[in-house]
Design an enzyme around this catalytic site. Structure first.
Site, PDB file in Angstrom:
ATOM      1  N   TYR A 148       0.837  -1.207   0.000  1.00 36.49           N
ATOM      2  CA  TYR A 148       0.000   0.000   0.000  1.00 36.49           C
ATOM      3  C   TYR A 148       0.871   1.257   0.000  1.00 36.49           C
ATOM      4  O   TYR A 148       0.710   2.136  -0.855  1.00 36.49           O
ATOM      5  CB  TYR A 148      -0.903  -0.044   1.232  1.00 36.49           C
ATOM      6  CG  TYR A 148      -1.874   1.093   1.370  1.00 36.49           C
ATOM      7  CD1 TYR A 148      -3.017   1.163   0.569  1.00 36.49           C
ATOM      8  CD2 TYR A 148      -1.683   2.092   2.322  1.00 36.49           C
ATOM      9  CE1 TYR A 148      -3.932   2.201   0.713  1.00 36.49           C
ATOM     10  CE2 TYR A 148      -2.590   3.125   2.474  1.00 36.49           C
ATOM     11  CZ  TYR A 148      -3.715   3.177   1.680  1.00 36.49           C
ATOM     12  OH  TYR A 148      -4.618   4.201   1.819  1.00 36.49           O
ATOM     13  N   GLU A 150       4.122   1.781  -0.657  1.00 38.93           N
ATOM     14  CA  GLU A 150       4.950   1.995  -1.845  1.00 38.93           C
ATOM     15  C   GLU A 150       4.084   2.109  -3.100  1.00 38.93           C
ATOM     16  O   GLU A 150       4.431   2.831  -4.031  1.00 38.93           O
ATOM     17  CB  GLU A 150       5.972   0.859  -2.005  1.00 38.93           C
ATOM     18  CG  GLU A 150       6.988   0.777  -0.878  1.00 38.93           C
ATOM     19  CD  GLU A 150       8.038   1.897  -0.902  1.00 38.93           C
ATOM     20  OE1 GLU A 150       7.796   2.970  -1.477  1.00 38.93           O
ATOM     21  OE2 GLU A 150       9.114   1.675  -0.325  1.00 38.93           O
ATOM     22  N   VAL A 190      -8.842   1.550  13.782  1.00 45.88           N
ATOM     23  CA  VAL A 190      -9.010   1.711  15.220  1.00 45.88           C
ATOM     24  C   VAL A 190     -10.380   2.288  15.594  1.00 45.88           C
ATOM     25  O   VAL A 190     -11.007   1.822  16.553  1.00 45.88           O
ATOM     26  CB  VAL A 190      -7.829   2.515  15.824  1.00 45.88           C
ATOM     27  CG1 VAL A 190      -7.786   3.939  15.314  1.00 45.88           C
ATOM     28  CG2 VAL A 190      -7.869   2.492  17.323  1.00 45.88           C
ATOM     29  N   SER A 192     -13.347   2.158  13.972  1.00 47.99           N
ATOM     30  CA  SER A 192     -14.430   1.176  13.798  1.00 47.99           C
ATOM     31  C   SER A 192     -14.255   0.007  14.769  1.00 47.99           C
ATOM     32  O   SER A 192     -15.233  -0.471  15.361  1.00 47.99           O
ATOM     33  CB  SER A 192     -14.510   0.688  12.356  1.00 47.99           C
ATOM     34  OG  SER A 192     -13.239   0.404  11.841  1.00 47.99           O
ATOM     35  N   ASN A 193     -13.009  -0.419  14.969  1.00 41.32           N
ATOM     36  CA  ASN A 193     -12.742  -1.498  15.939  1.00 41.32           C
ATOM     37  C   ASN A 193     -13.304  -1.169  17.313  1.00 41.32           C
ATOM     38  O   ASN A 193     -14.040  -1.957  17.911  1.00 41.32           O
ATOM     39  CB  ASN A 193     -11.226  -1.634  16.127  1.00 41.32           C
ATOM     40  CG  ASN A 193     -10.678  -2.871  15.485  1.00 41.32           C
ATOM     41  OD1 ASN A 193     -11.376  -3.540  14.729  1.00 41.32           O
ATOM     42  ND2 ASN A 193      -9.435  -3.179  15.796  1.00 41.32           N
ATOM     43  N   ARG A 214      -2.859   9.298  17.184  1.00 38.33           N
ATOM     44  CA  ARG A 214      -3.384   9.461  15.832  1.00 38.33           C
ATOM     45  C   ARG A 214      -4.234  10.730  15.843  1.00 38.33           C
ATOM     46  O   ARG A 214      -4.605  11.236  16.901  1.00 38.33           O
ATOM     47  CB  ARG A 214      -4.308   8.287  15.443  1.00 38.33           C
ATOM     48  CG  ARG A 214      -3.621   6.949  15.307  1.00 38.33           C
ATOM     49  CD  ARG A 214      -2.765   6.871  14.038  1.00 38.33           C
ATOM     50  NE  ARG A 214      -2.235   5.535  13.858  1.00 38.33           N
ATOM     51  CZ  ARG A 214      -1.159   5.066  14.470  1.00 38.33           C
ATOM     52  NH1 ARG A 214      -0.501   5.834  15.329  1.00 38.33           N
ATOM     53  NH2 ARG A 214      -0.738   3.841  14.241  1.00 38.33           N
ATOM     54  N   ARG A 280       1.511  10.178  14.229  1.00 33.72           N
ATOM     55  CA  ARG A 280       1.034  10.550  12.897  1.00 33.72           C
ATOM     56  C   ARG A 280       0.133  11.756  13.068  1.00 33.72           C
ATOM     57  O   ARG A 280      -0.900  11.689  13.706  1.00 33.72           O
ATOM     58  CB  ARG A 280       0.262   9.369  12.317  1.00 33.72           C
ATOM     59  CG  ARG A 280      -0.154   9.465  10.884  1.00 33.72           C
ATOM     60  CD  ARG A 280       0.957   9.568   9.893  1.00 33.72           C
ATOM     61  NE  ARG A 280       1.742   8.391   9.598  1.00 33.72           N
ATOM     62  CZ  ARG A 280       1.274   7.257   9.076  1.00 33.72           C
ATOM     63  NH1 ARG A 280      -0.001   7.092   8.865  1.00 33.72           N
ATOM     64  NH2 ARG A 280       2.085   6.283   8.801  1.00 33.72           N
TER      65      ARG A 280
HETATM   66  N1  LIG Z   1     -10.271   6.300   4.834  1.00 33.93           N
HETATM   67  C1  LIG Z   1      -9.104   6.802   5.143  1.00 33.93           C
HETATM   68  O1  LIG Z   1      -8.833   7.132   6.298  1.00 33.93           O
HETATM   69  C2  LIG Z   1      -8.066   7.011   4.064  1.00 33.93           C
HETATM   70  C3  LIG Z   1      -6.820   7.514   4.453  1.00 33.93           C
HETATM   71  C4  LIG Z   1      -5.845   7.695   3.484  1.00 33.93           C
HETATM   72  C5  LIG Z   1      -6.124   7.438   2.150  1.00 33.93           C
HETATM   73  N2  LIG Z   1      -7.334   6.953   1.805  1.00 33.93           N
HETATM   74  C6  LIG Z   1      -7.561   6.652   0.383  1.00 33.93           C
HETATM   75  O2  LIG Z   1      -8.848   7.029  -0.020  1.00 33.93           O
HETATM   76  C7  LIG Z   1      -9.365   6.080  -0.953  1.00 33.93           C
HETATM   77  C8  LIG Z   1     -10.721   5.560  -0.474  1.00 33.93           C
HETATM   78  O3  LIG Z   1     -10.557   4.945   0.797  1.00 33.93           O
HETATM   79  P1  LIG Z   1     -11.790   4.363   1.613  1.00 33.93           P
HETATM   80  O4  LIG Z   1     -11.488   4.520   3.044  1.00 33.93           O
HETATM   81  O5  LIG Z   1     -13.049   4.896   1.057  1.00 33.93           O
HETATM   82  O6  LIG Z   1     -11.616   2.811   1.274  1.00 33.93           O
HETATM   83  P2  LIG Z   1     -12.706   1.756   0.759  1.00 33.93           P
HETATM   84  O7  LIG Z   1     -12.060   0.424   0.798  1.00 33.93           O
HETATM   85  O8  LIG Z   1     -13.988   1.943   1.467  1.00 33.93           O
HETATM   86  O9  LIG Z   1     -12.925   2.227  -0.730  1.00 33.93           O
HETATM   87  C9  LIG Z   1     -12.138   1.821  -1.800  1.00 33.93           C
HETATM   88  C10 LIG Z   1     -13.079   1.494  -2.950  1.00 33.93           C
HETATM   89  O10 LIG Z   1     -12.291   1.135  -4.081  1.00 33.93           O
HETATM   90  C11 LIG Z   1     -12.846  -0.040  -4.652  1.00 33.93           C
HETATM   91  N3  LIG Z   1     -11.756  -0.740  -5.329  1.00 33.93           N
HETATM   92  C12 LIG Z   1     -10.685  -1.352  -4.762  1.00 33.93           C
HETATM   93  N4  LIG Z   1      -9.897  -1.874  -5.711  1.00 33.93           N
HETATM   94  C13 LIG Z   1     -10.464  -1.559  -6.907  1.00 33.93           C
HETATM   95  C14 LIG Z   1     -10.129  -1.818  -8.251  1.00 33.93           C
HETATM   96  N5  LIG Z   1      -9.012  -2.499  -8.575  1.00 33.93           N
HETATM   97  N6  LIG Z   1     -10.950  -1.360  -9.230  1.00 33.93           N
HETATM   98  C15 LIG Z   1     -12.076  -0.669  -8.919  1.00 33.93           C
HETATM   99  N7  LIG Z   1     -12.448  -0.400  -7.647  1.00 33.93           N
HETATM  100  C16 LIG Z   1     -11.656  -0.842  -6.665  1.00 33.93           C
HETATM  101  C17 LIG Z   1     -13.422  -0.807  -3.493  1.00 33.93           C
HETATM  102  O11 LIG Z   1     -14.377  -1.762  -3.872  1.00 33.93           O
HETATM  103  C18 LIG Z   1     -13.993   0.327  -2.655  1.00 33.93           C
HETATM  104  O12 LIG Z   1     -15.302   0.641  -3.031  1.00 33.93           O
HETATM  105  C19 LIG Z   1      -8.310   4.982  -1.100  1.00 33.93           C
HETATM  106  O13 LIG Z   1      -7.560   5.230  -2.256  1.00 33.93           O
HETATM  107  C20 LIG Z   1      -7.456   5.160   0.128  1.00 33.93           C
HETATM  108  O14 LIG Z   1      -6.126   4.769  -0.111  1.00 33.93           O
HETATM  109  C21 LIG Z   1      -8.303   6.717   2.734  1.00 33.93           C
END
Ligand SMILES: NC(=O)c1ccc[n+]([C@@H]2O[C@H](COP(=O)([O-])OP(=O)(O)OC[C@H]3O[C@@H](n4cnc5c(N)ncnc54)[C@H](O)[C@@H]3O)[C@@H](O)[C@H]2O)c1
Length: 315
Positions: A148, A150, A190, A192-193, A214, A280
């Site tokens: 994730y 990298e 954390v 949701s947990n 955090r 963080r």
């Molecule tokens: N929630 C956080 O605190 C947080 C923090 C940092 C970065 N992000 C970034 O924000 C974005 C959304 O995060 P989130 O918390 O909503 O996560 P999430 O897992 O709820 O949402 C990710 C979505 O992407 C879809 N998905 C995954 N792989 C896919 C693929 N190959 N093709 C098409 N769809 C795909 C999943 O089905 C899901 O609906 C992510 O890129 C994540 O890295 C989130």
């Protein structure tokens, strides 16, 4: 505000953040193309949008090329919690890297503006605290979180190379921990947990002594930041941190969840997982100056809304 009728693609639109973003874009008048492969996202997250006249769902994997008529792309597709992204780490890297290449190719073809949902994980286990965007991070390239961390770092590289090579209009937003309704009950994060354990009357599992800190941003604040970043002038590319700088220890979070949920759960201690960052916290000076953005939802208010969501989900 966006002009009415703009065609906006949200990859990962059925996920936690993506579904809230789709709703906000519909409220602004956009035509929303929600792309998802339902790897972690759910139909329930977007059920209320399916009948909307300006909403379209496209079941697709960002690892595969795509050609659709769009003006703006929010690239959120990627499993975001360690439980999910470590389940199939090779697929996670592919989604980060190949997904970015495919969406950047689409943006180049359509001359669309594209925003990458990057992450505070690009800073790894930081020696600089709080983390400004100028800090290059301290990331383990071969650990359990590396697929994730990298993958997201490589995606950032691709965004800036596409800008340099193809003069693409890009925005890179580094998202710090965000919480709110539609998080998943069993994703090991954390907030949701703790809430799920509290509501089920199970022990609250605190890693280490609970002194690691955090900071948590409520989802409505985060979506506001994504919209502002997308609307920023073309010369503003980021990377820009978005998150809530109010820091608290995990012990304090556990105690707040217990108080707000009225739970009688006990707090128990477990060993710290490897590569778990000890500190963080975002430096959000750039977002404040350039986007006029600052988070406004107090933690207790956001936690109460999230607890109410899980209470309804778990009955
Ligand atoms: N929630 C956080 O605190 C947080 C923090 C940092 C970065 N992000 C970034 O924000 C974005 C959304 O995060 P989130 O918390 O909503 O996560 P999430 O897992 O709820 O949402 C990710 C979505 O992407 C879809 N998905 C995954 N792989 C896919 C693929 N190959 N093709 C098409 N769809 C795909 C999943 O089905 C899901 O609906 C992510 O890129 C994540 O890295 C989130």
């Amino acid at each position: 505000m966006s002009p009415a009728g703009r065609r906006t693609l949200v990859t990962g639109g059925a996920g936690f953040l993506g579904s809230h973003l789709c709703e906000a874009l519909l409220r602004r008048g956009d035509f929303v193309l929600c792309l998802d492969n339902f790897h972690t996202g759910t139909r329930a997250n977007i059920a209320a949008l399916l009948e909307h006249p300006r909403f379209e769902l496209l079941t697709h994997d960002v690892g595969e090329p795509l050609d659709v008529d769009v003006e703006r792309i929010f690239n959120l597709a990627c499993p975001a919690s360690p439980v999910h992204y470590q389940h199939d780490p090779v697929r996670t890297t592919k989604t980060c890297v190949q997904g970015a290449i495919n969406m950047l190719a689409l943006a180049t073809e359509r001359r669309a503006r594209i925003l990458q949902a990057s992450t505070s994980e690009v800073y790894g286990d930081p020696e600089v605290h709080p983390q400004p965007e100028t800090y290059w991070g301290r990331v383990n390239p071969i650990g359990l979180r590396s697929c994730y961390n990298e993958g997201k770092r490589c995606a950032e590289t691709l965004f800036f190379d596409y800008r340099r090579q193809h003069d693409l209009d890009i925005k890179v937003v580094r998202i710090f921990n965000t919480y709110g309704p539609r998080m998943y009950p069993d994703d090991g994060r954390v907030v949701s947990n703790f809430i799920v354990q509290a509501l089920r009357g199970e022990d609250i599992t605190l890693y280490g002594d609970g002194s690691q800190t955090r900071s948590f941003c409520y989802v409505d604040d985060l979506i506001d930041a994504l919209l502002r970043a997308m609307d920023a002038p073309p010369d503003f590319t980021g990377p820009v941190n978005v998150g809530n700088p109010d820091e608290l220890s995990m012990r304090e979070l556990a105690e707040r969840v217990l108080r707000l949920s009225g739970s009688g759960s006990r707090i128990v201690h477990l060993p710290l997982p490897p590569d778990d960052p000890k500190l963080r916290r975002p430096d959000i000076g750039l977002a404040q100056r350039e986007l006029g953005w600052t988070p406004t939802v107090p933690l207790d208010e956001g936690l109460a809304a999230t607890i109410a969501y899980f209470r309804a989900l778990l009955v």
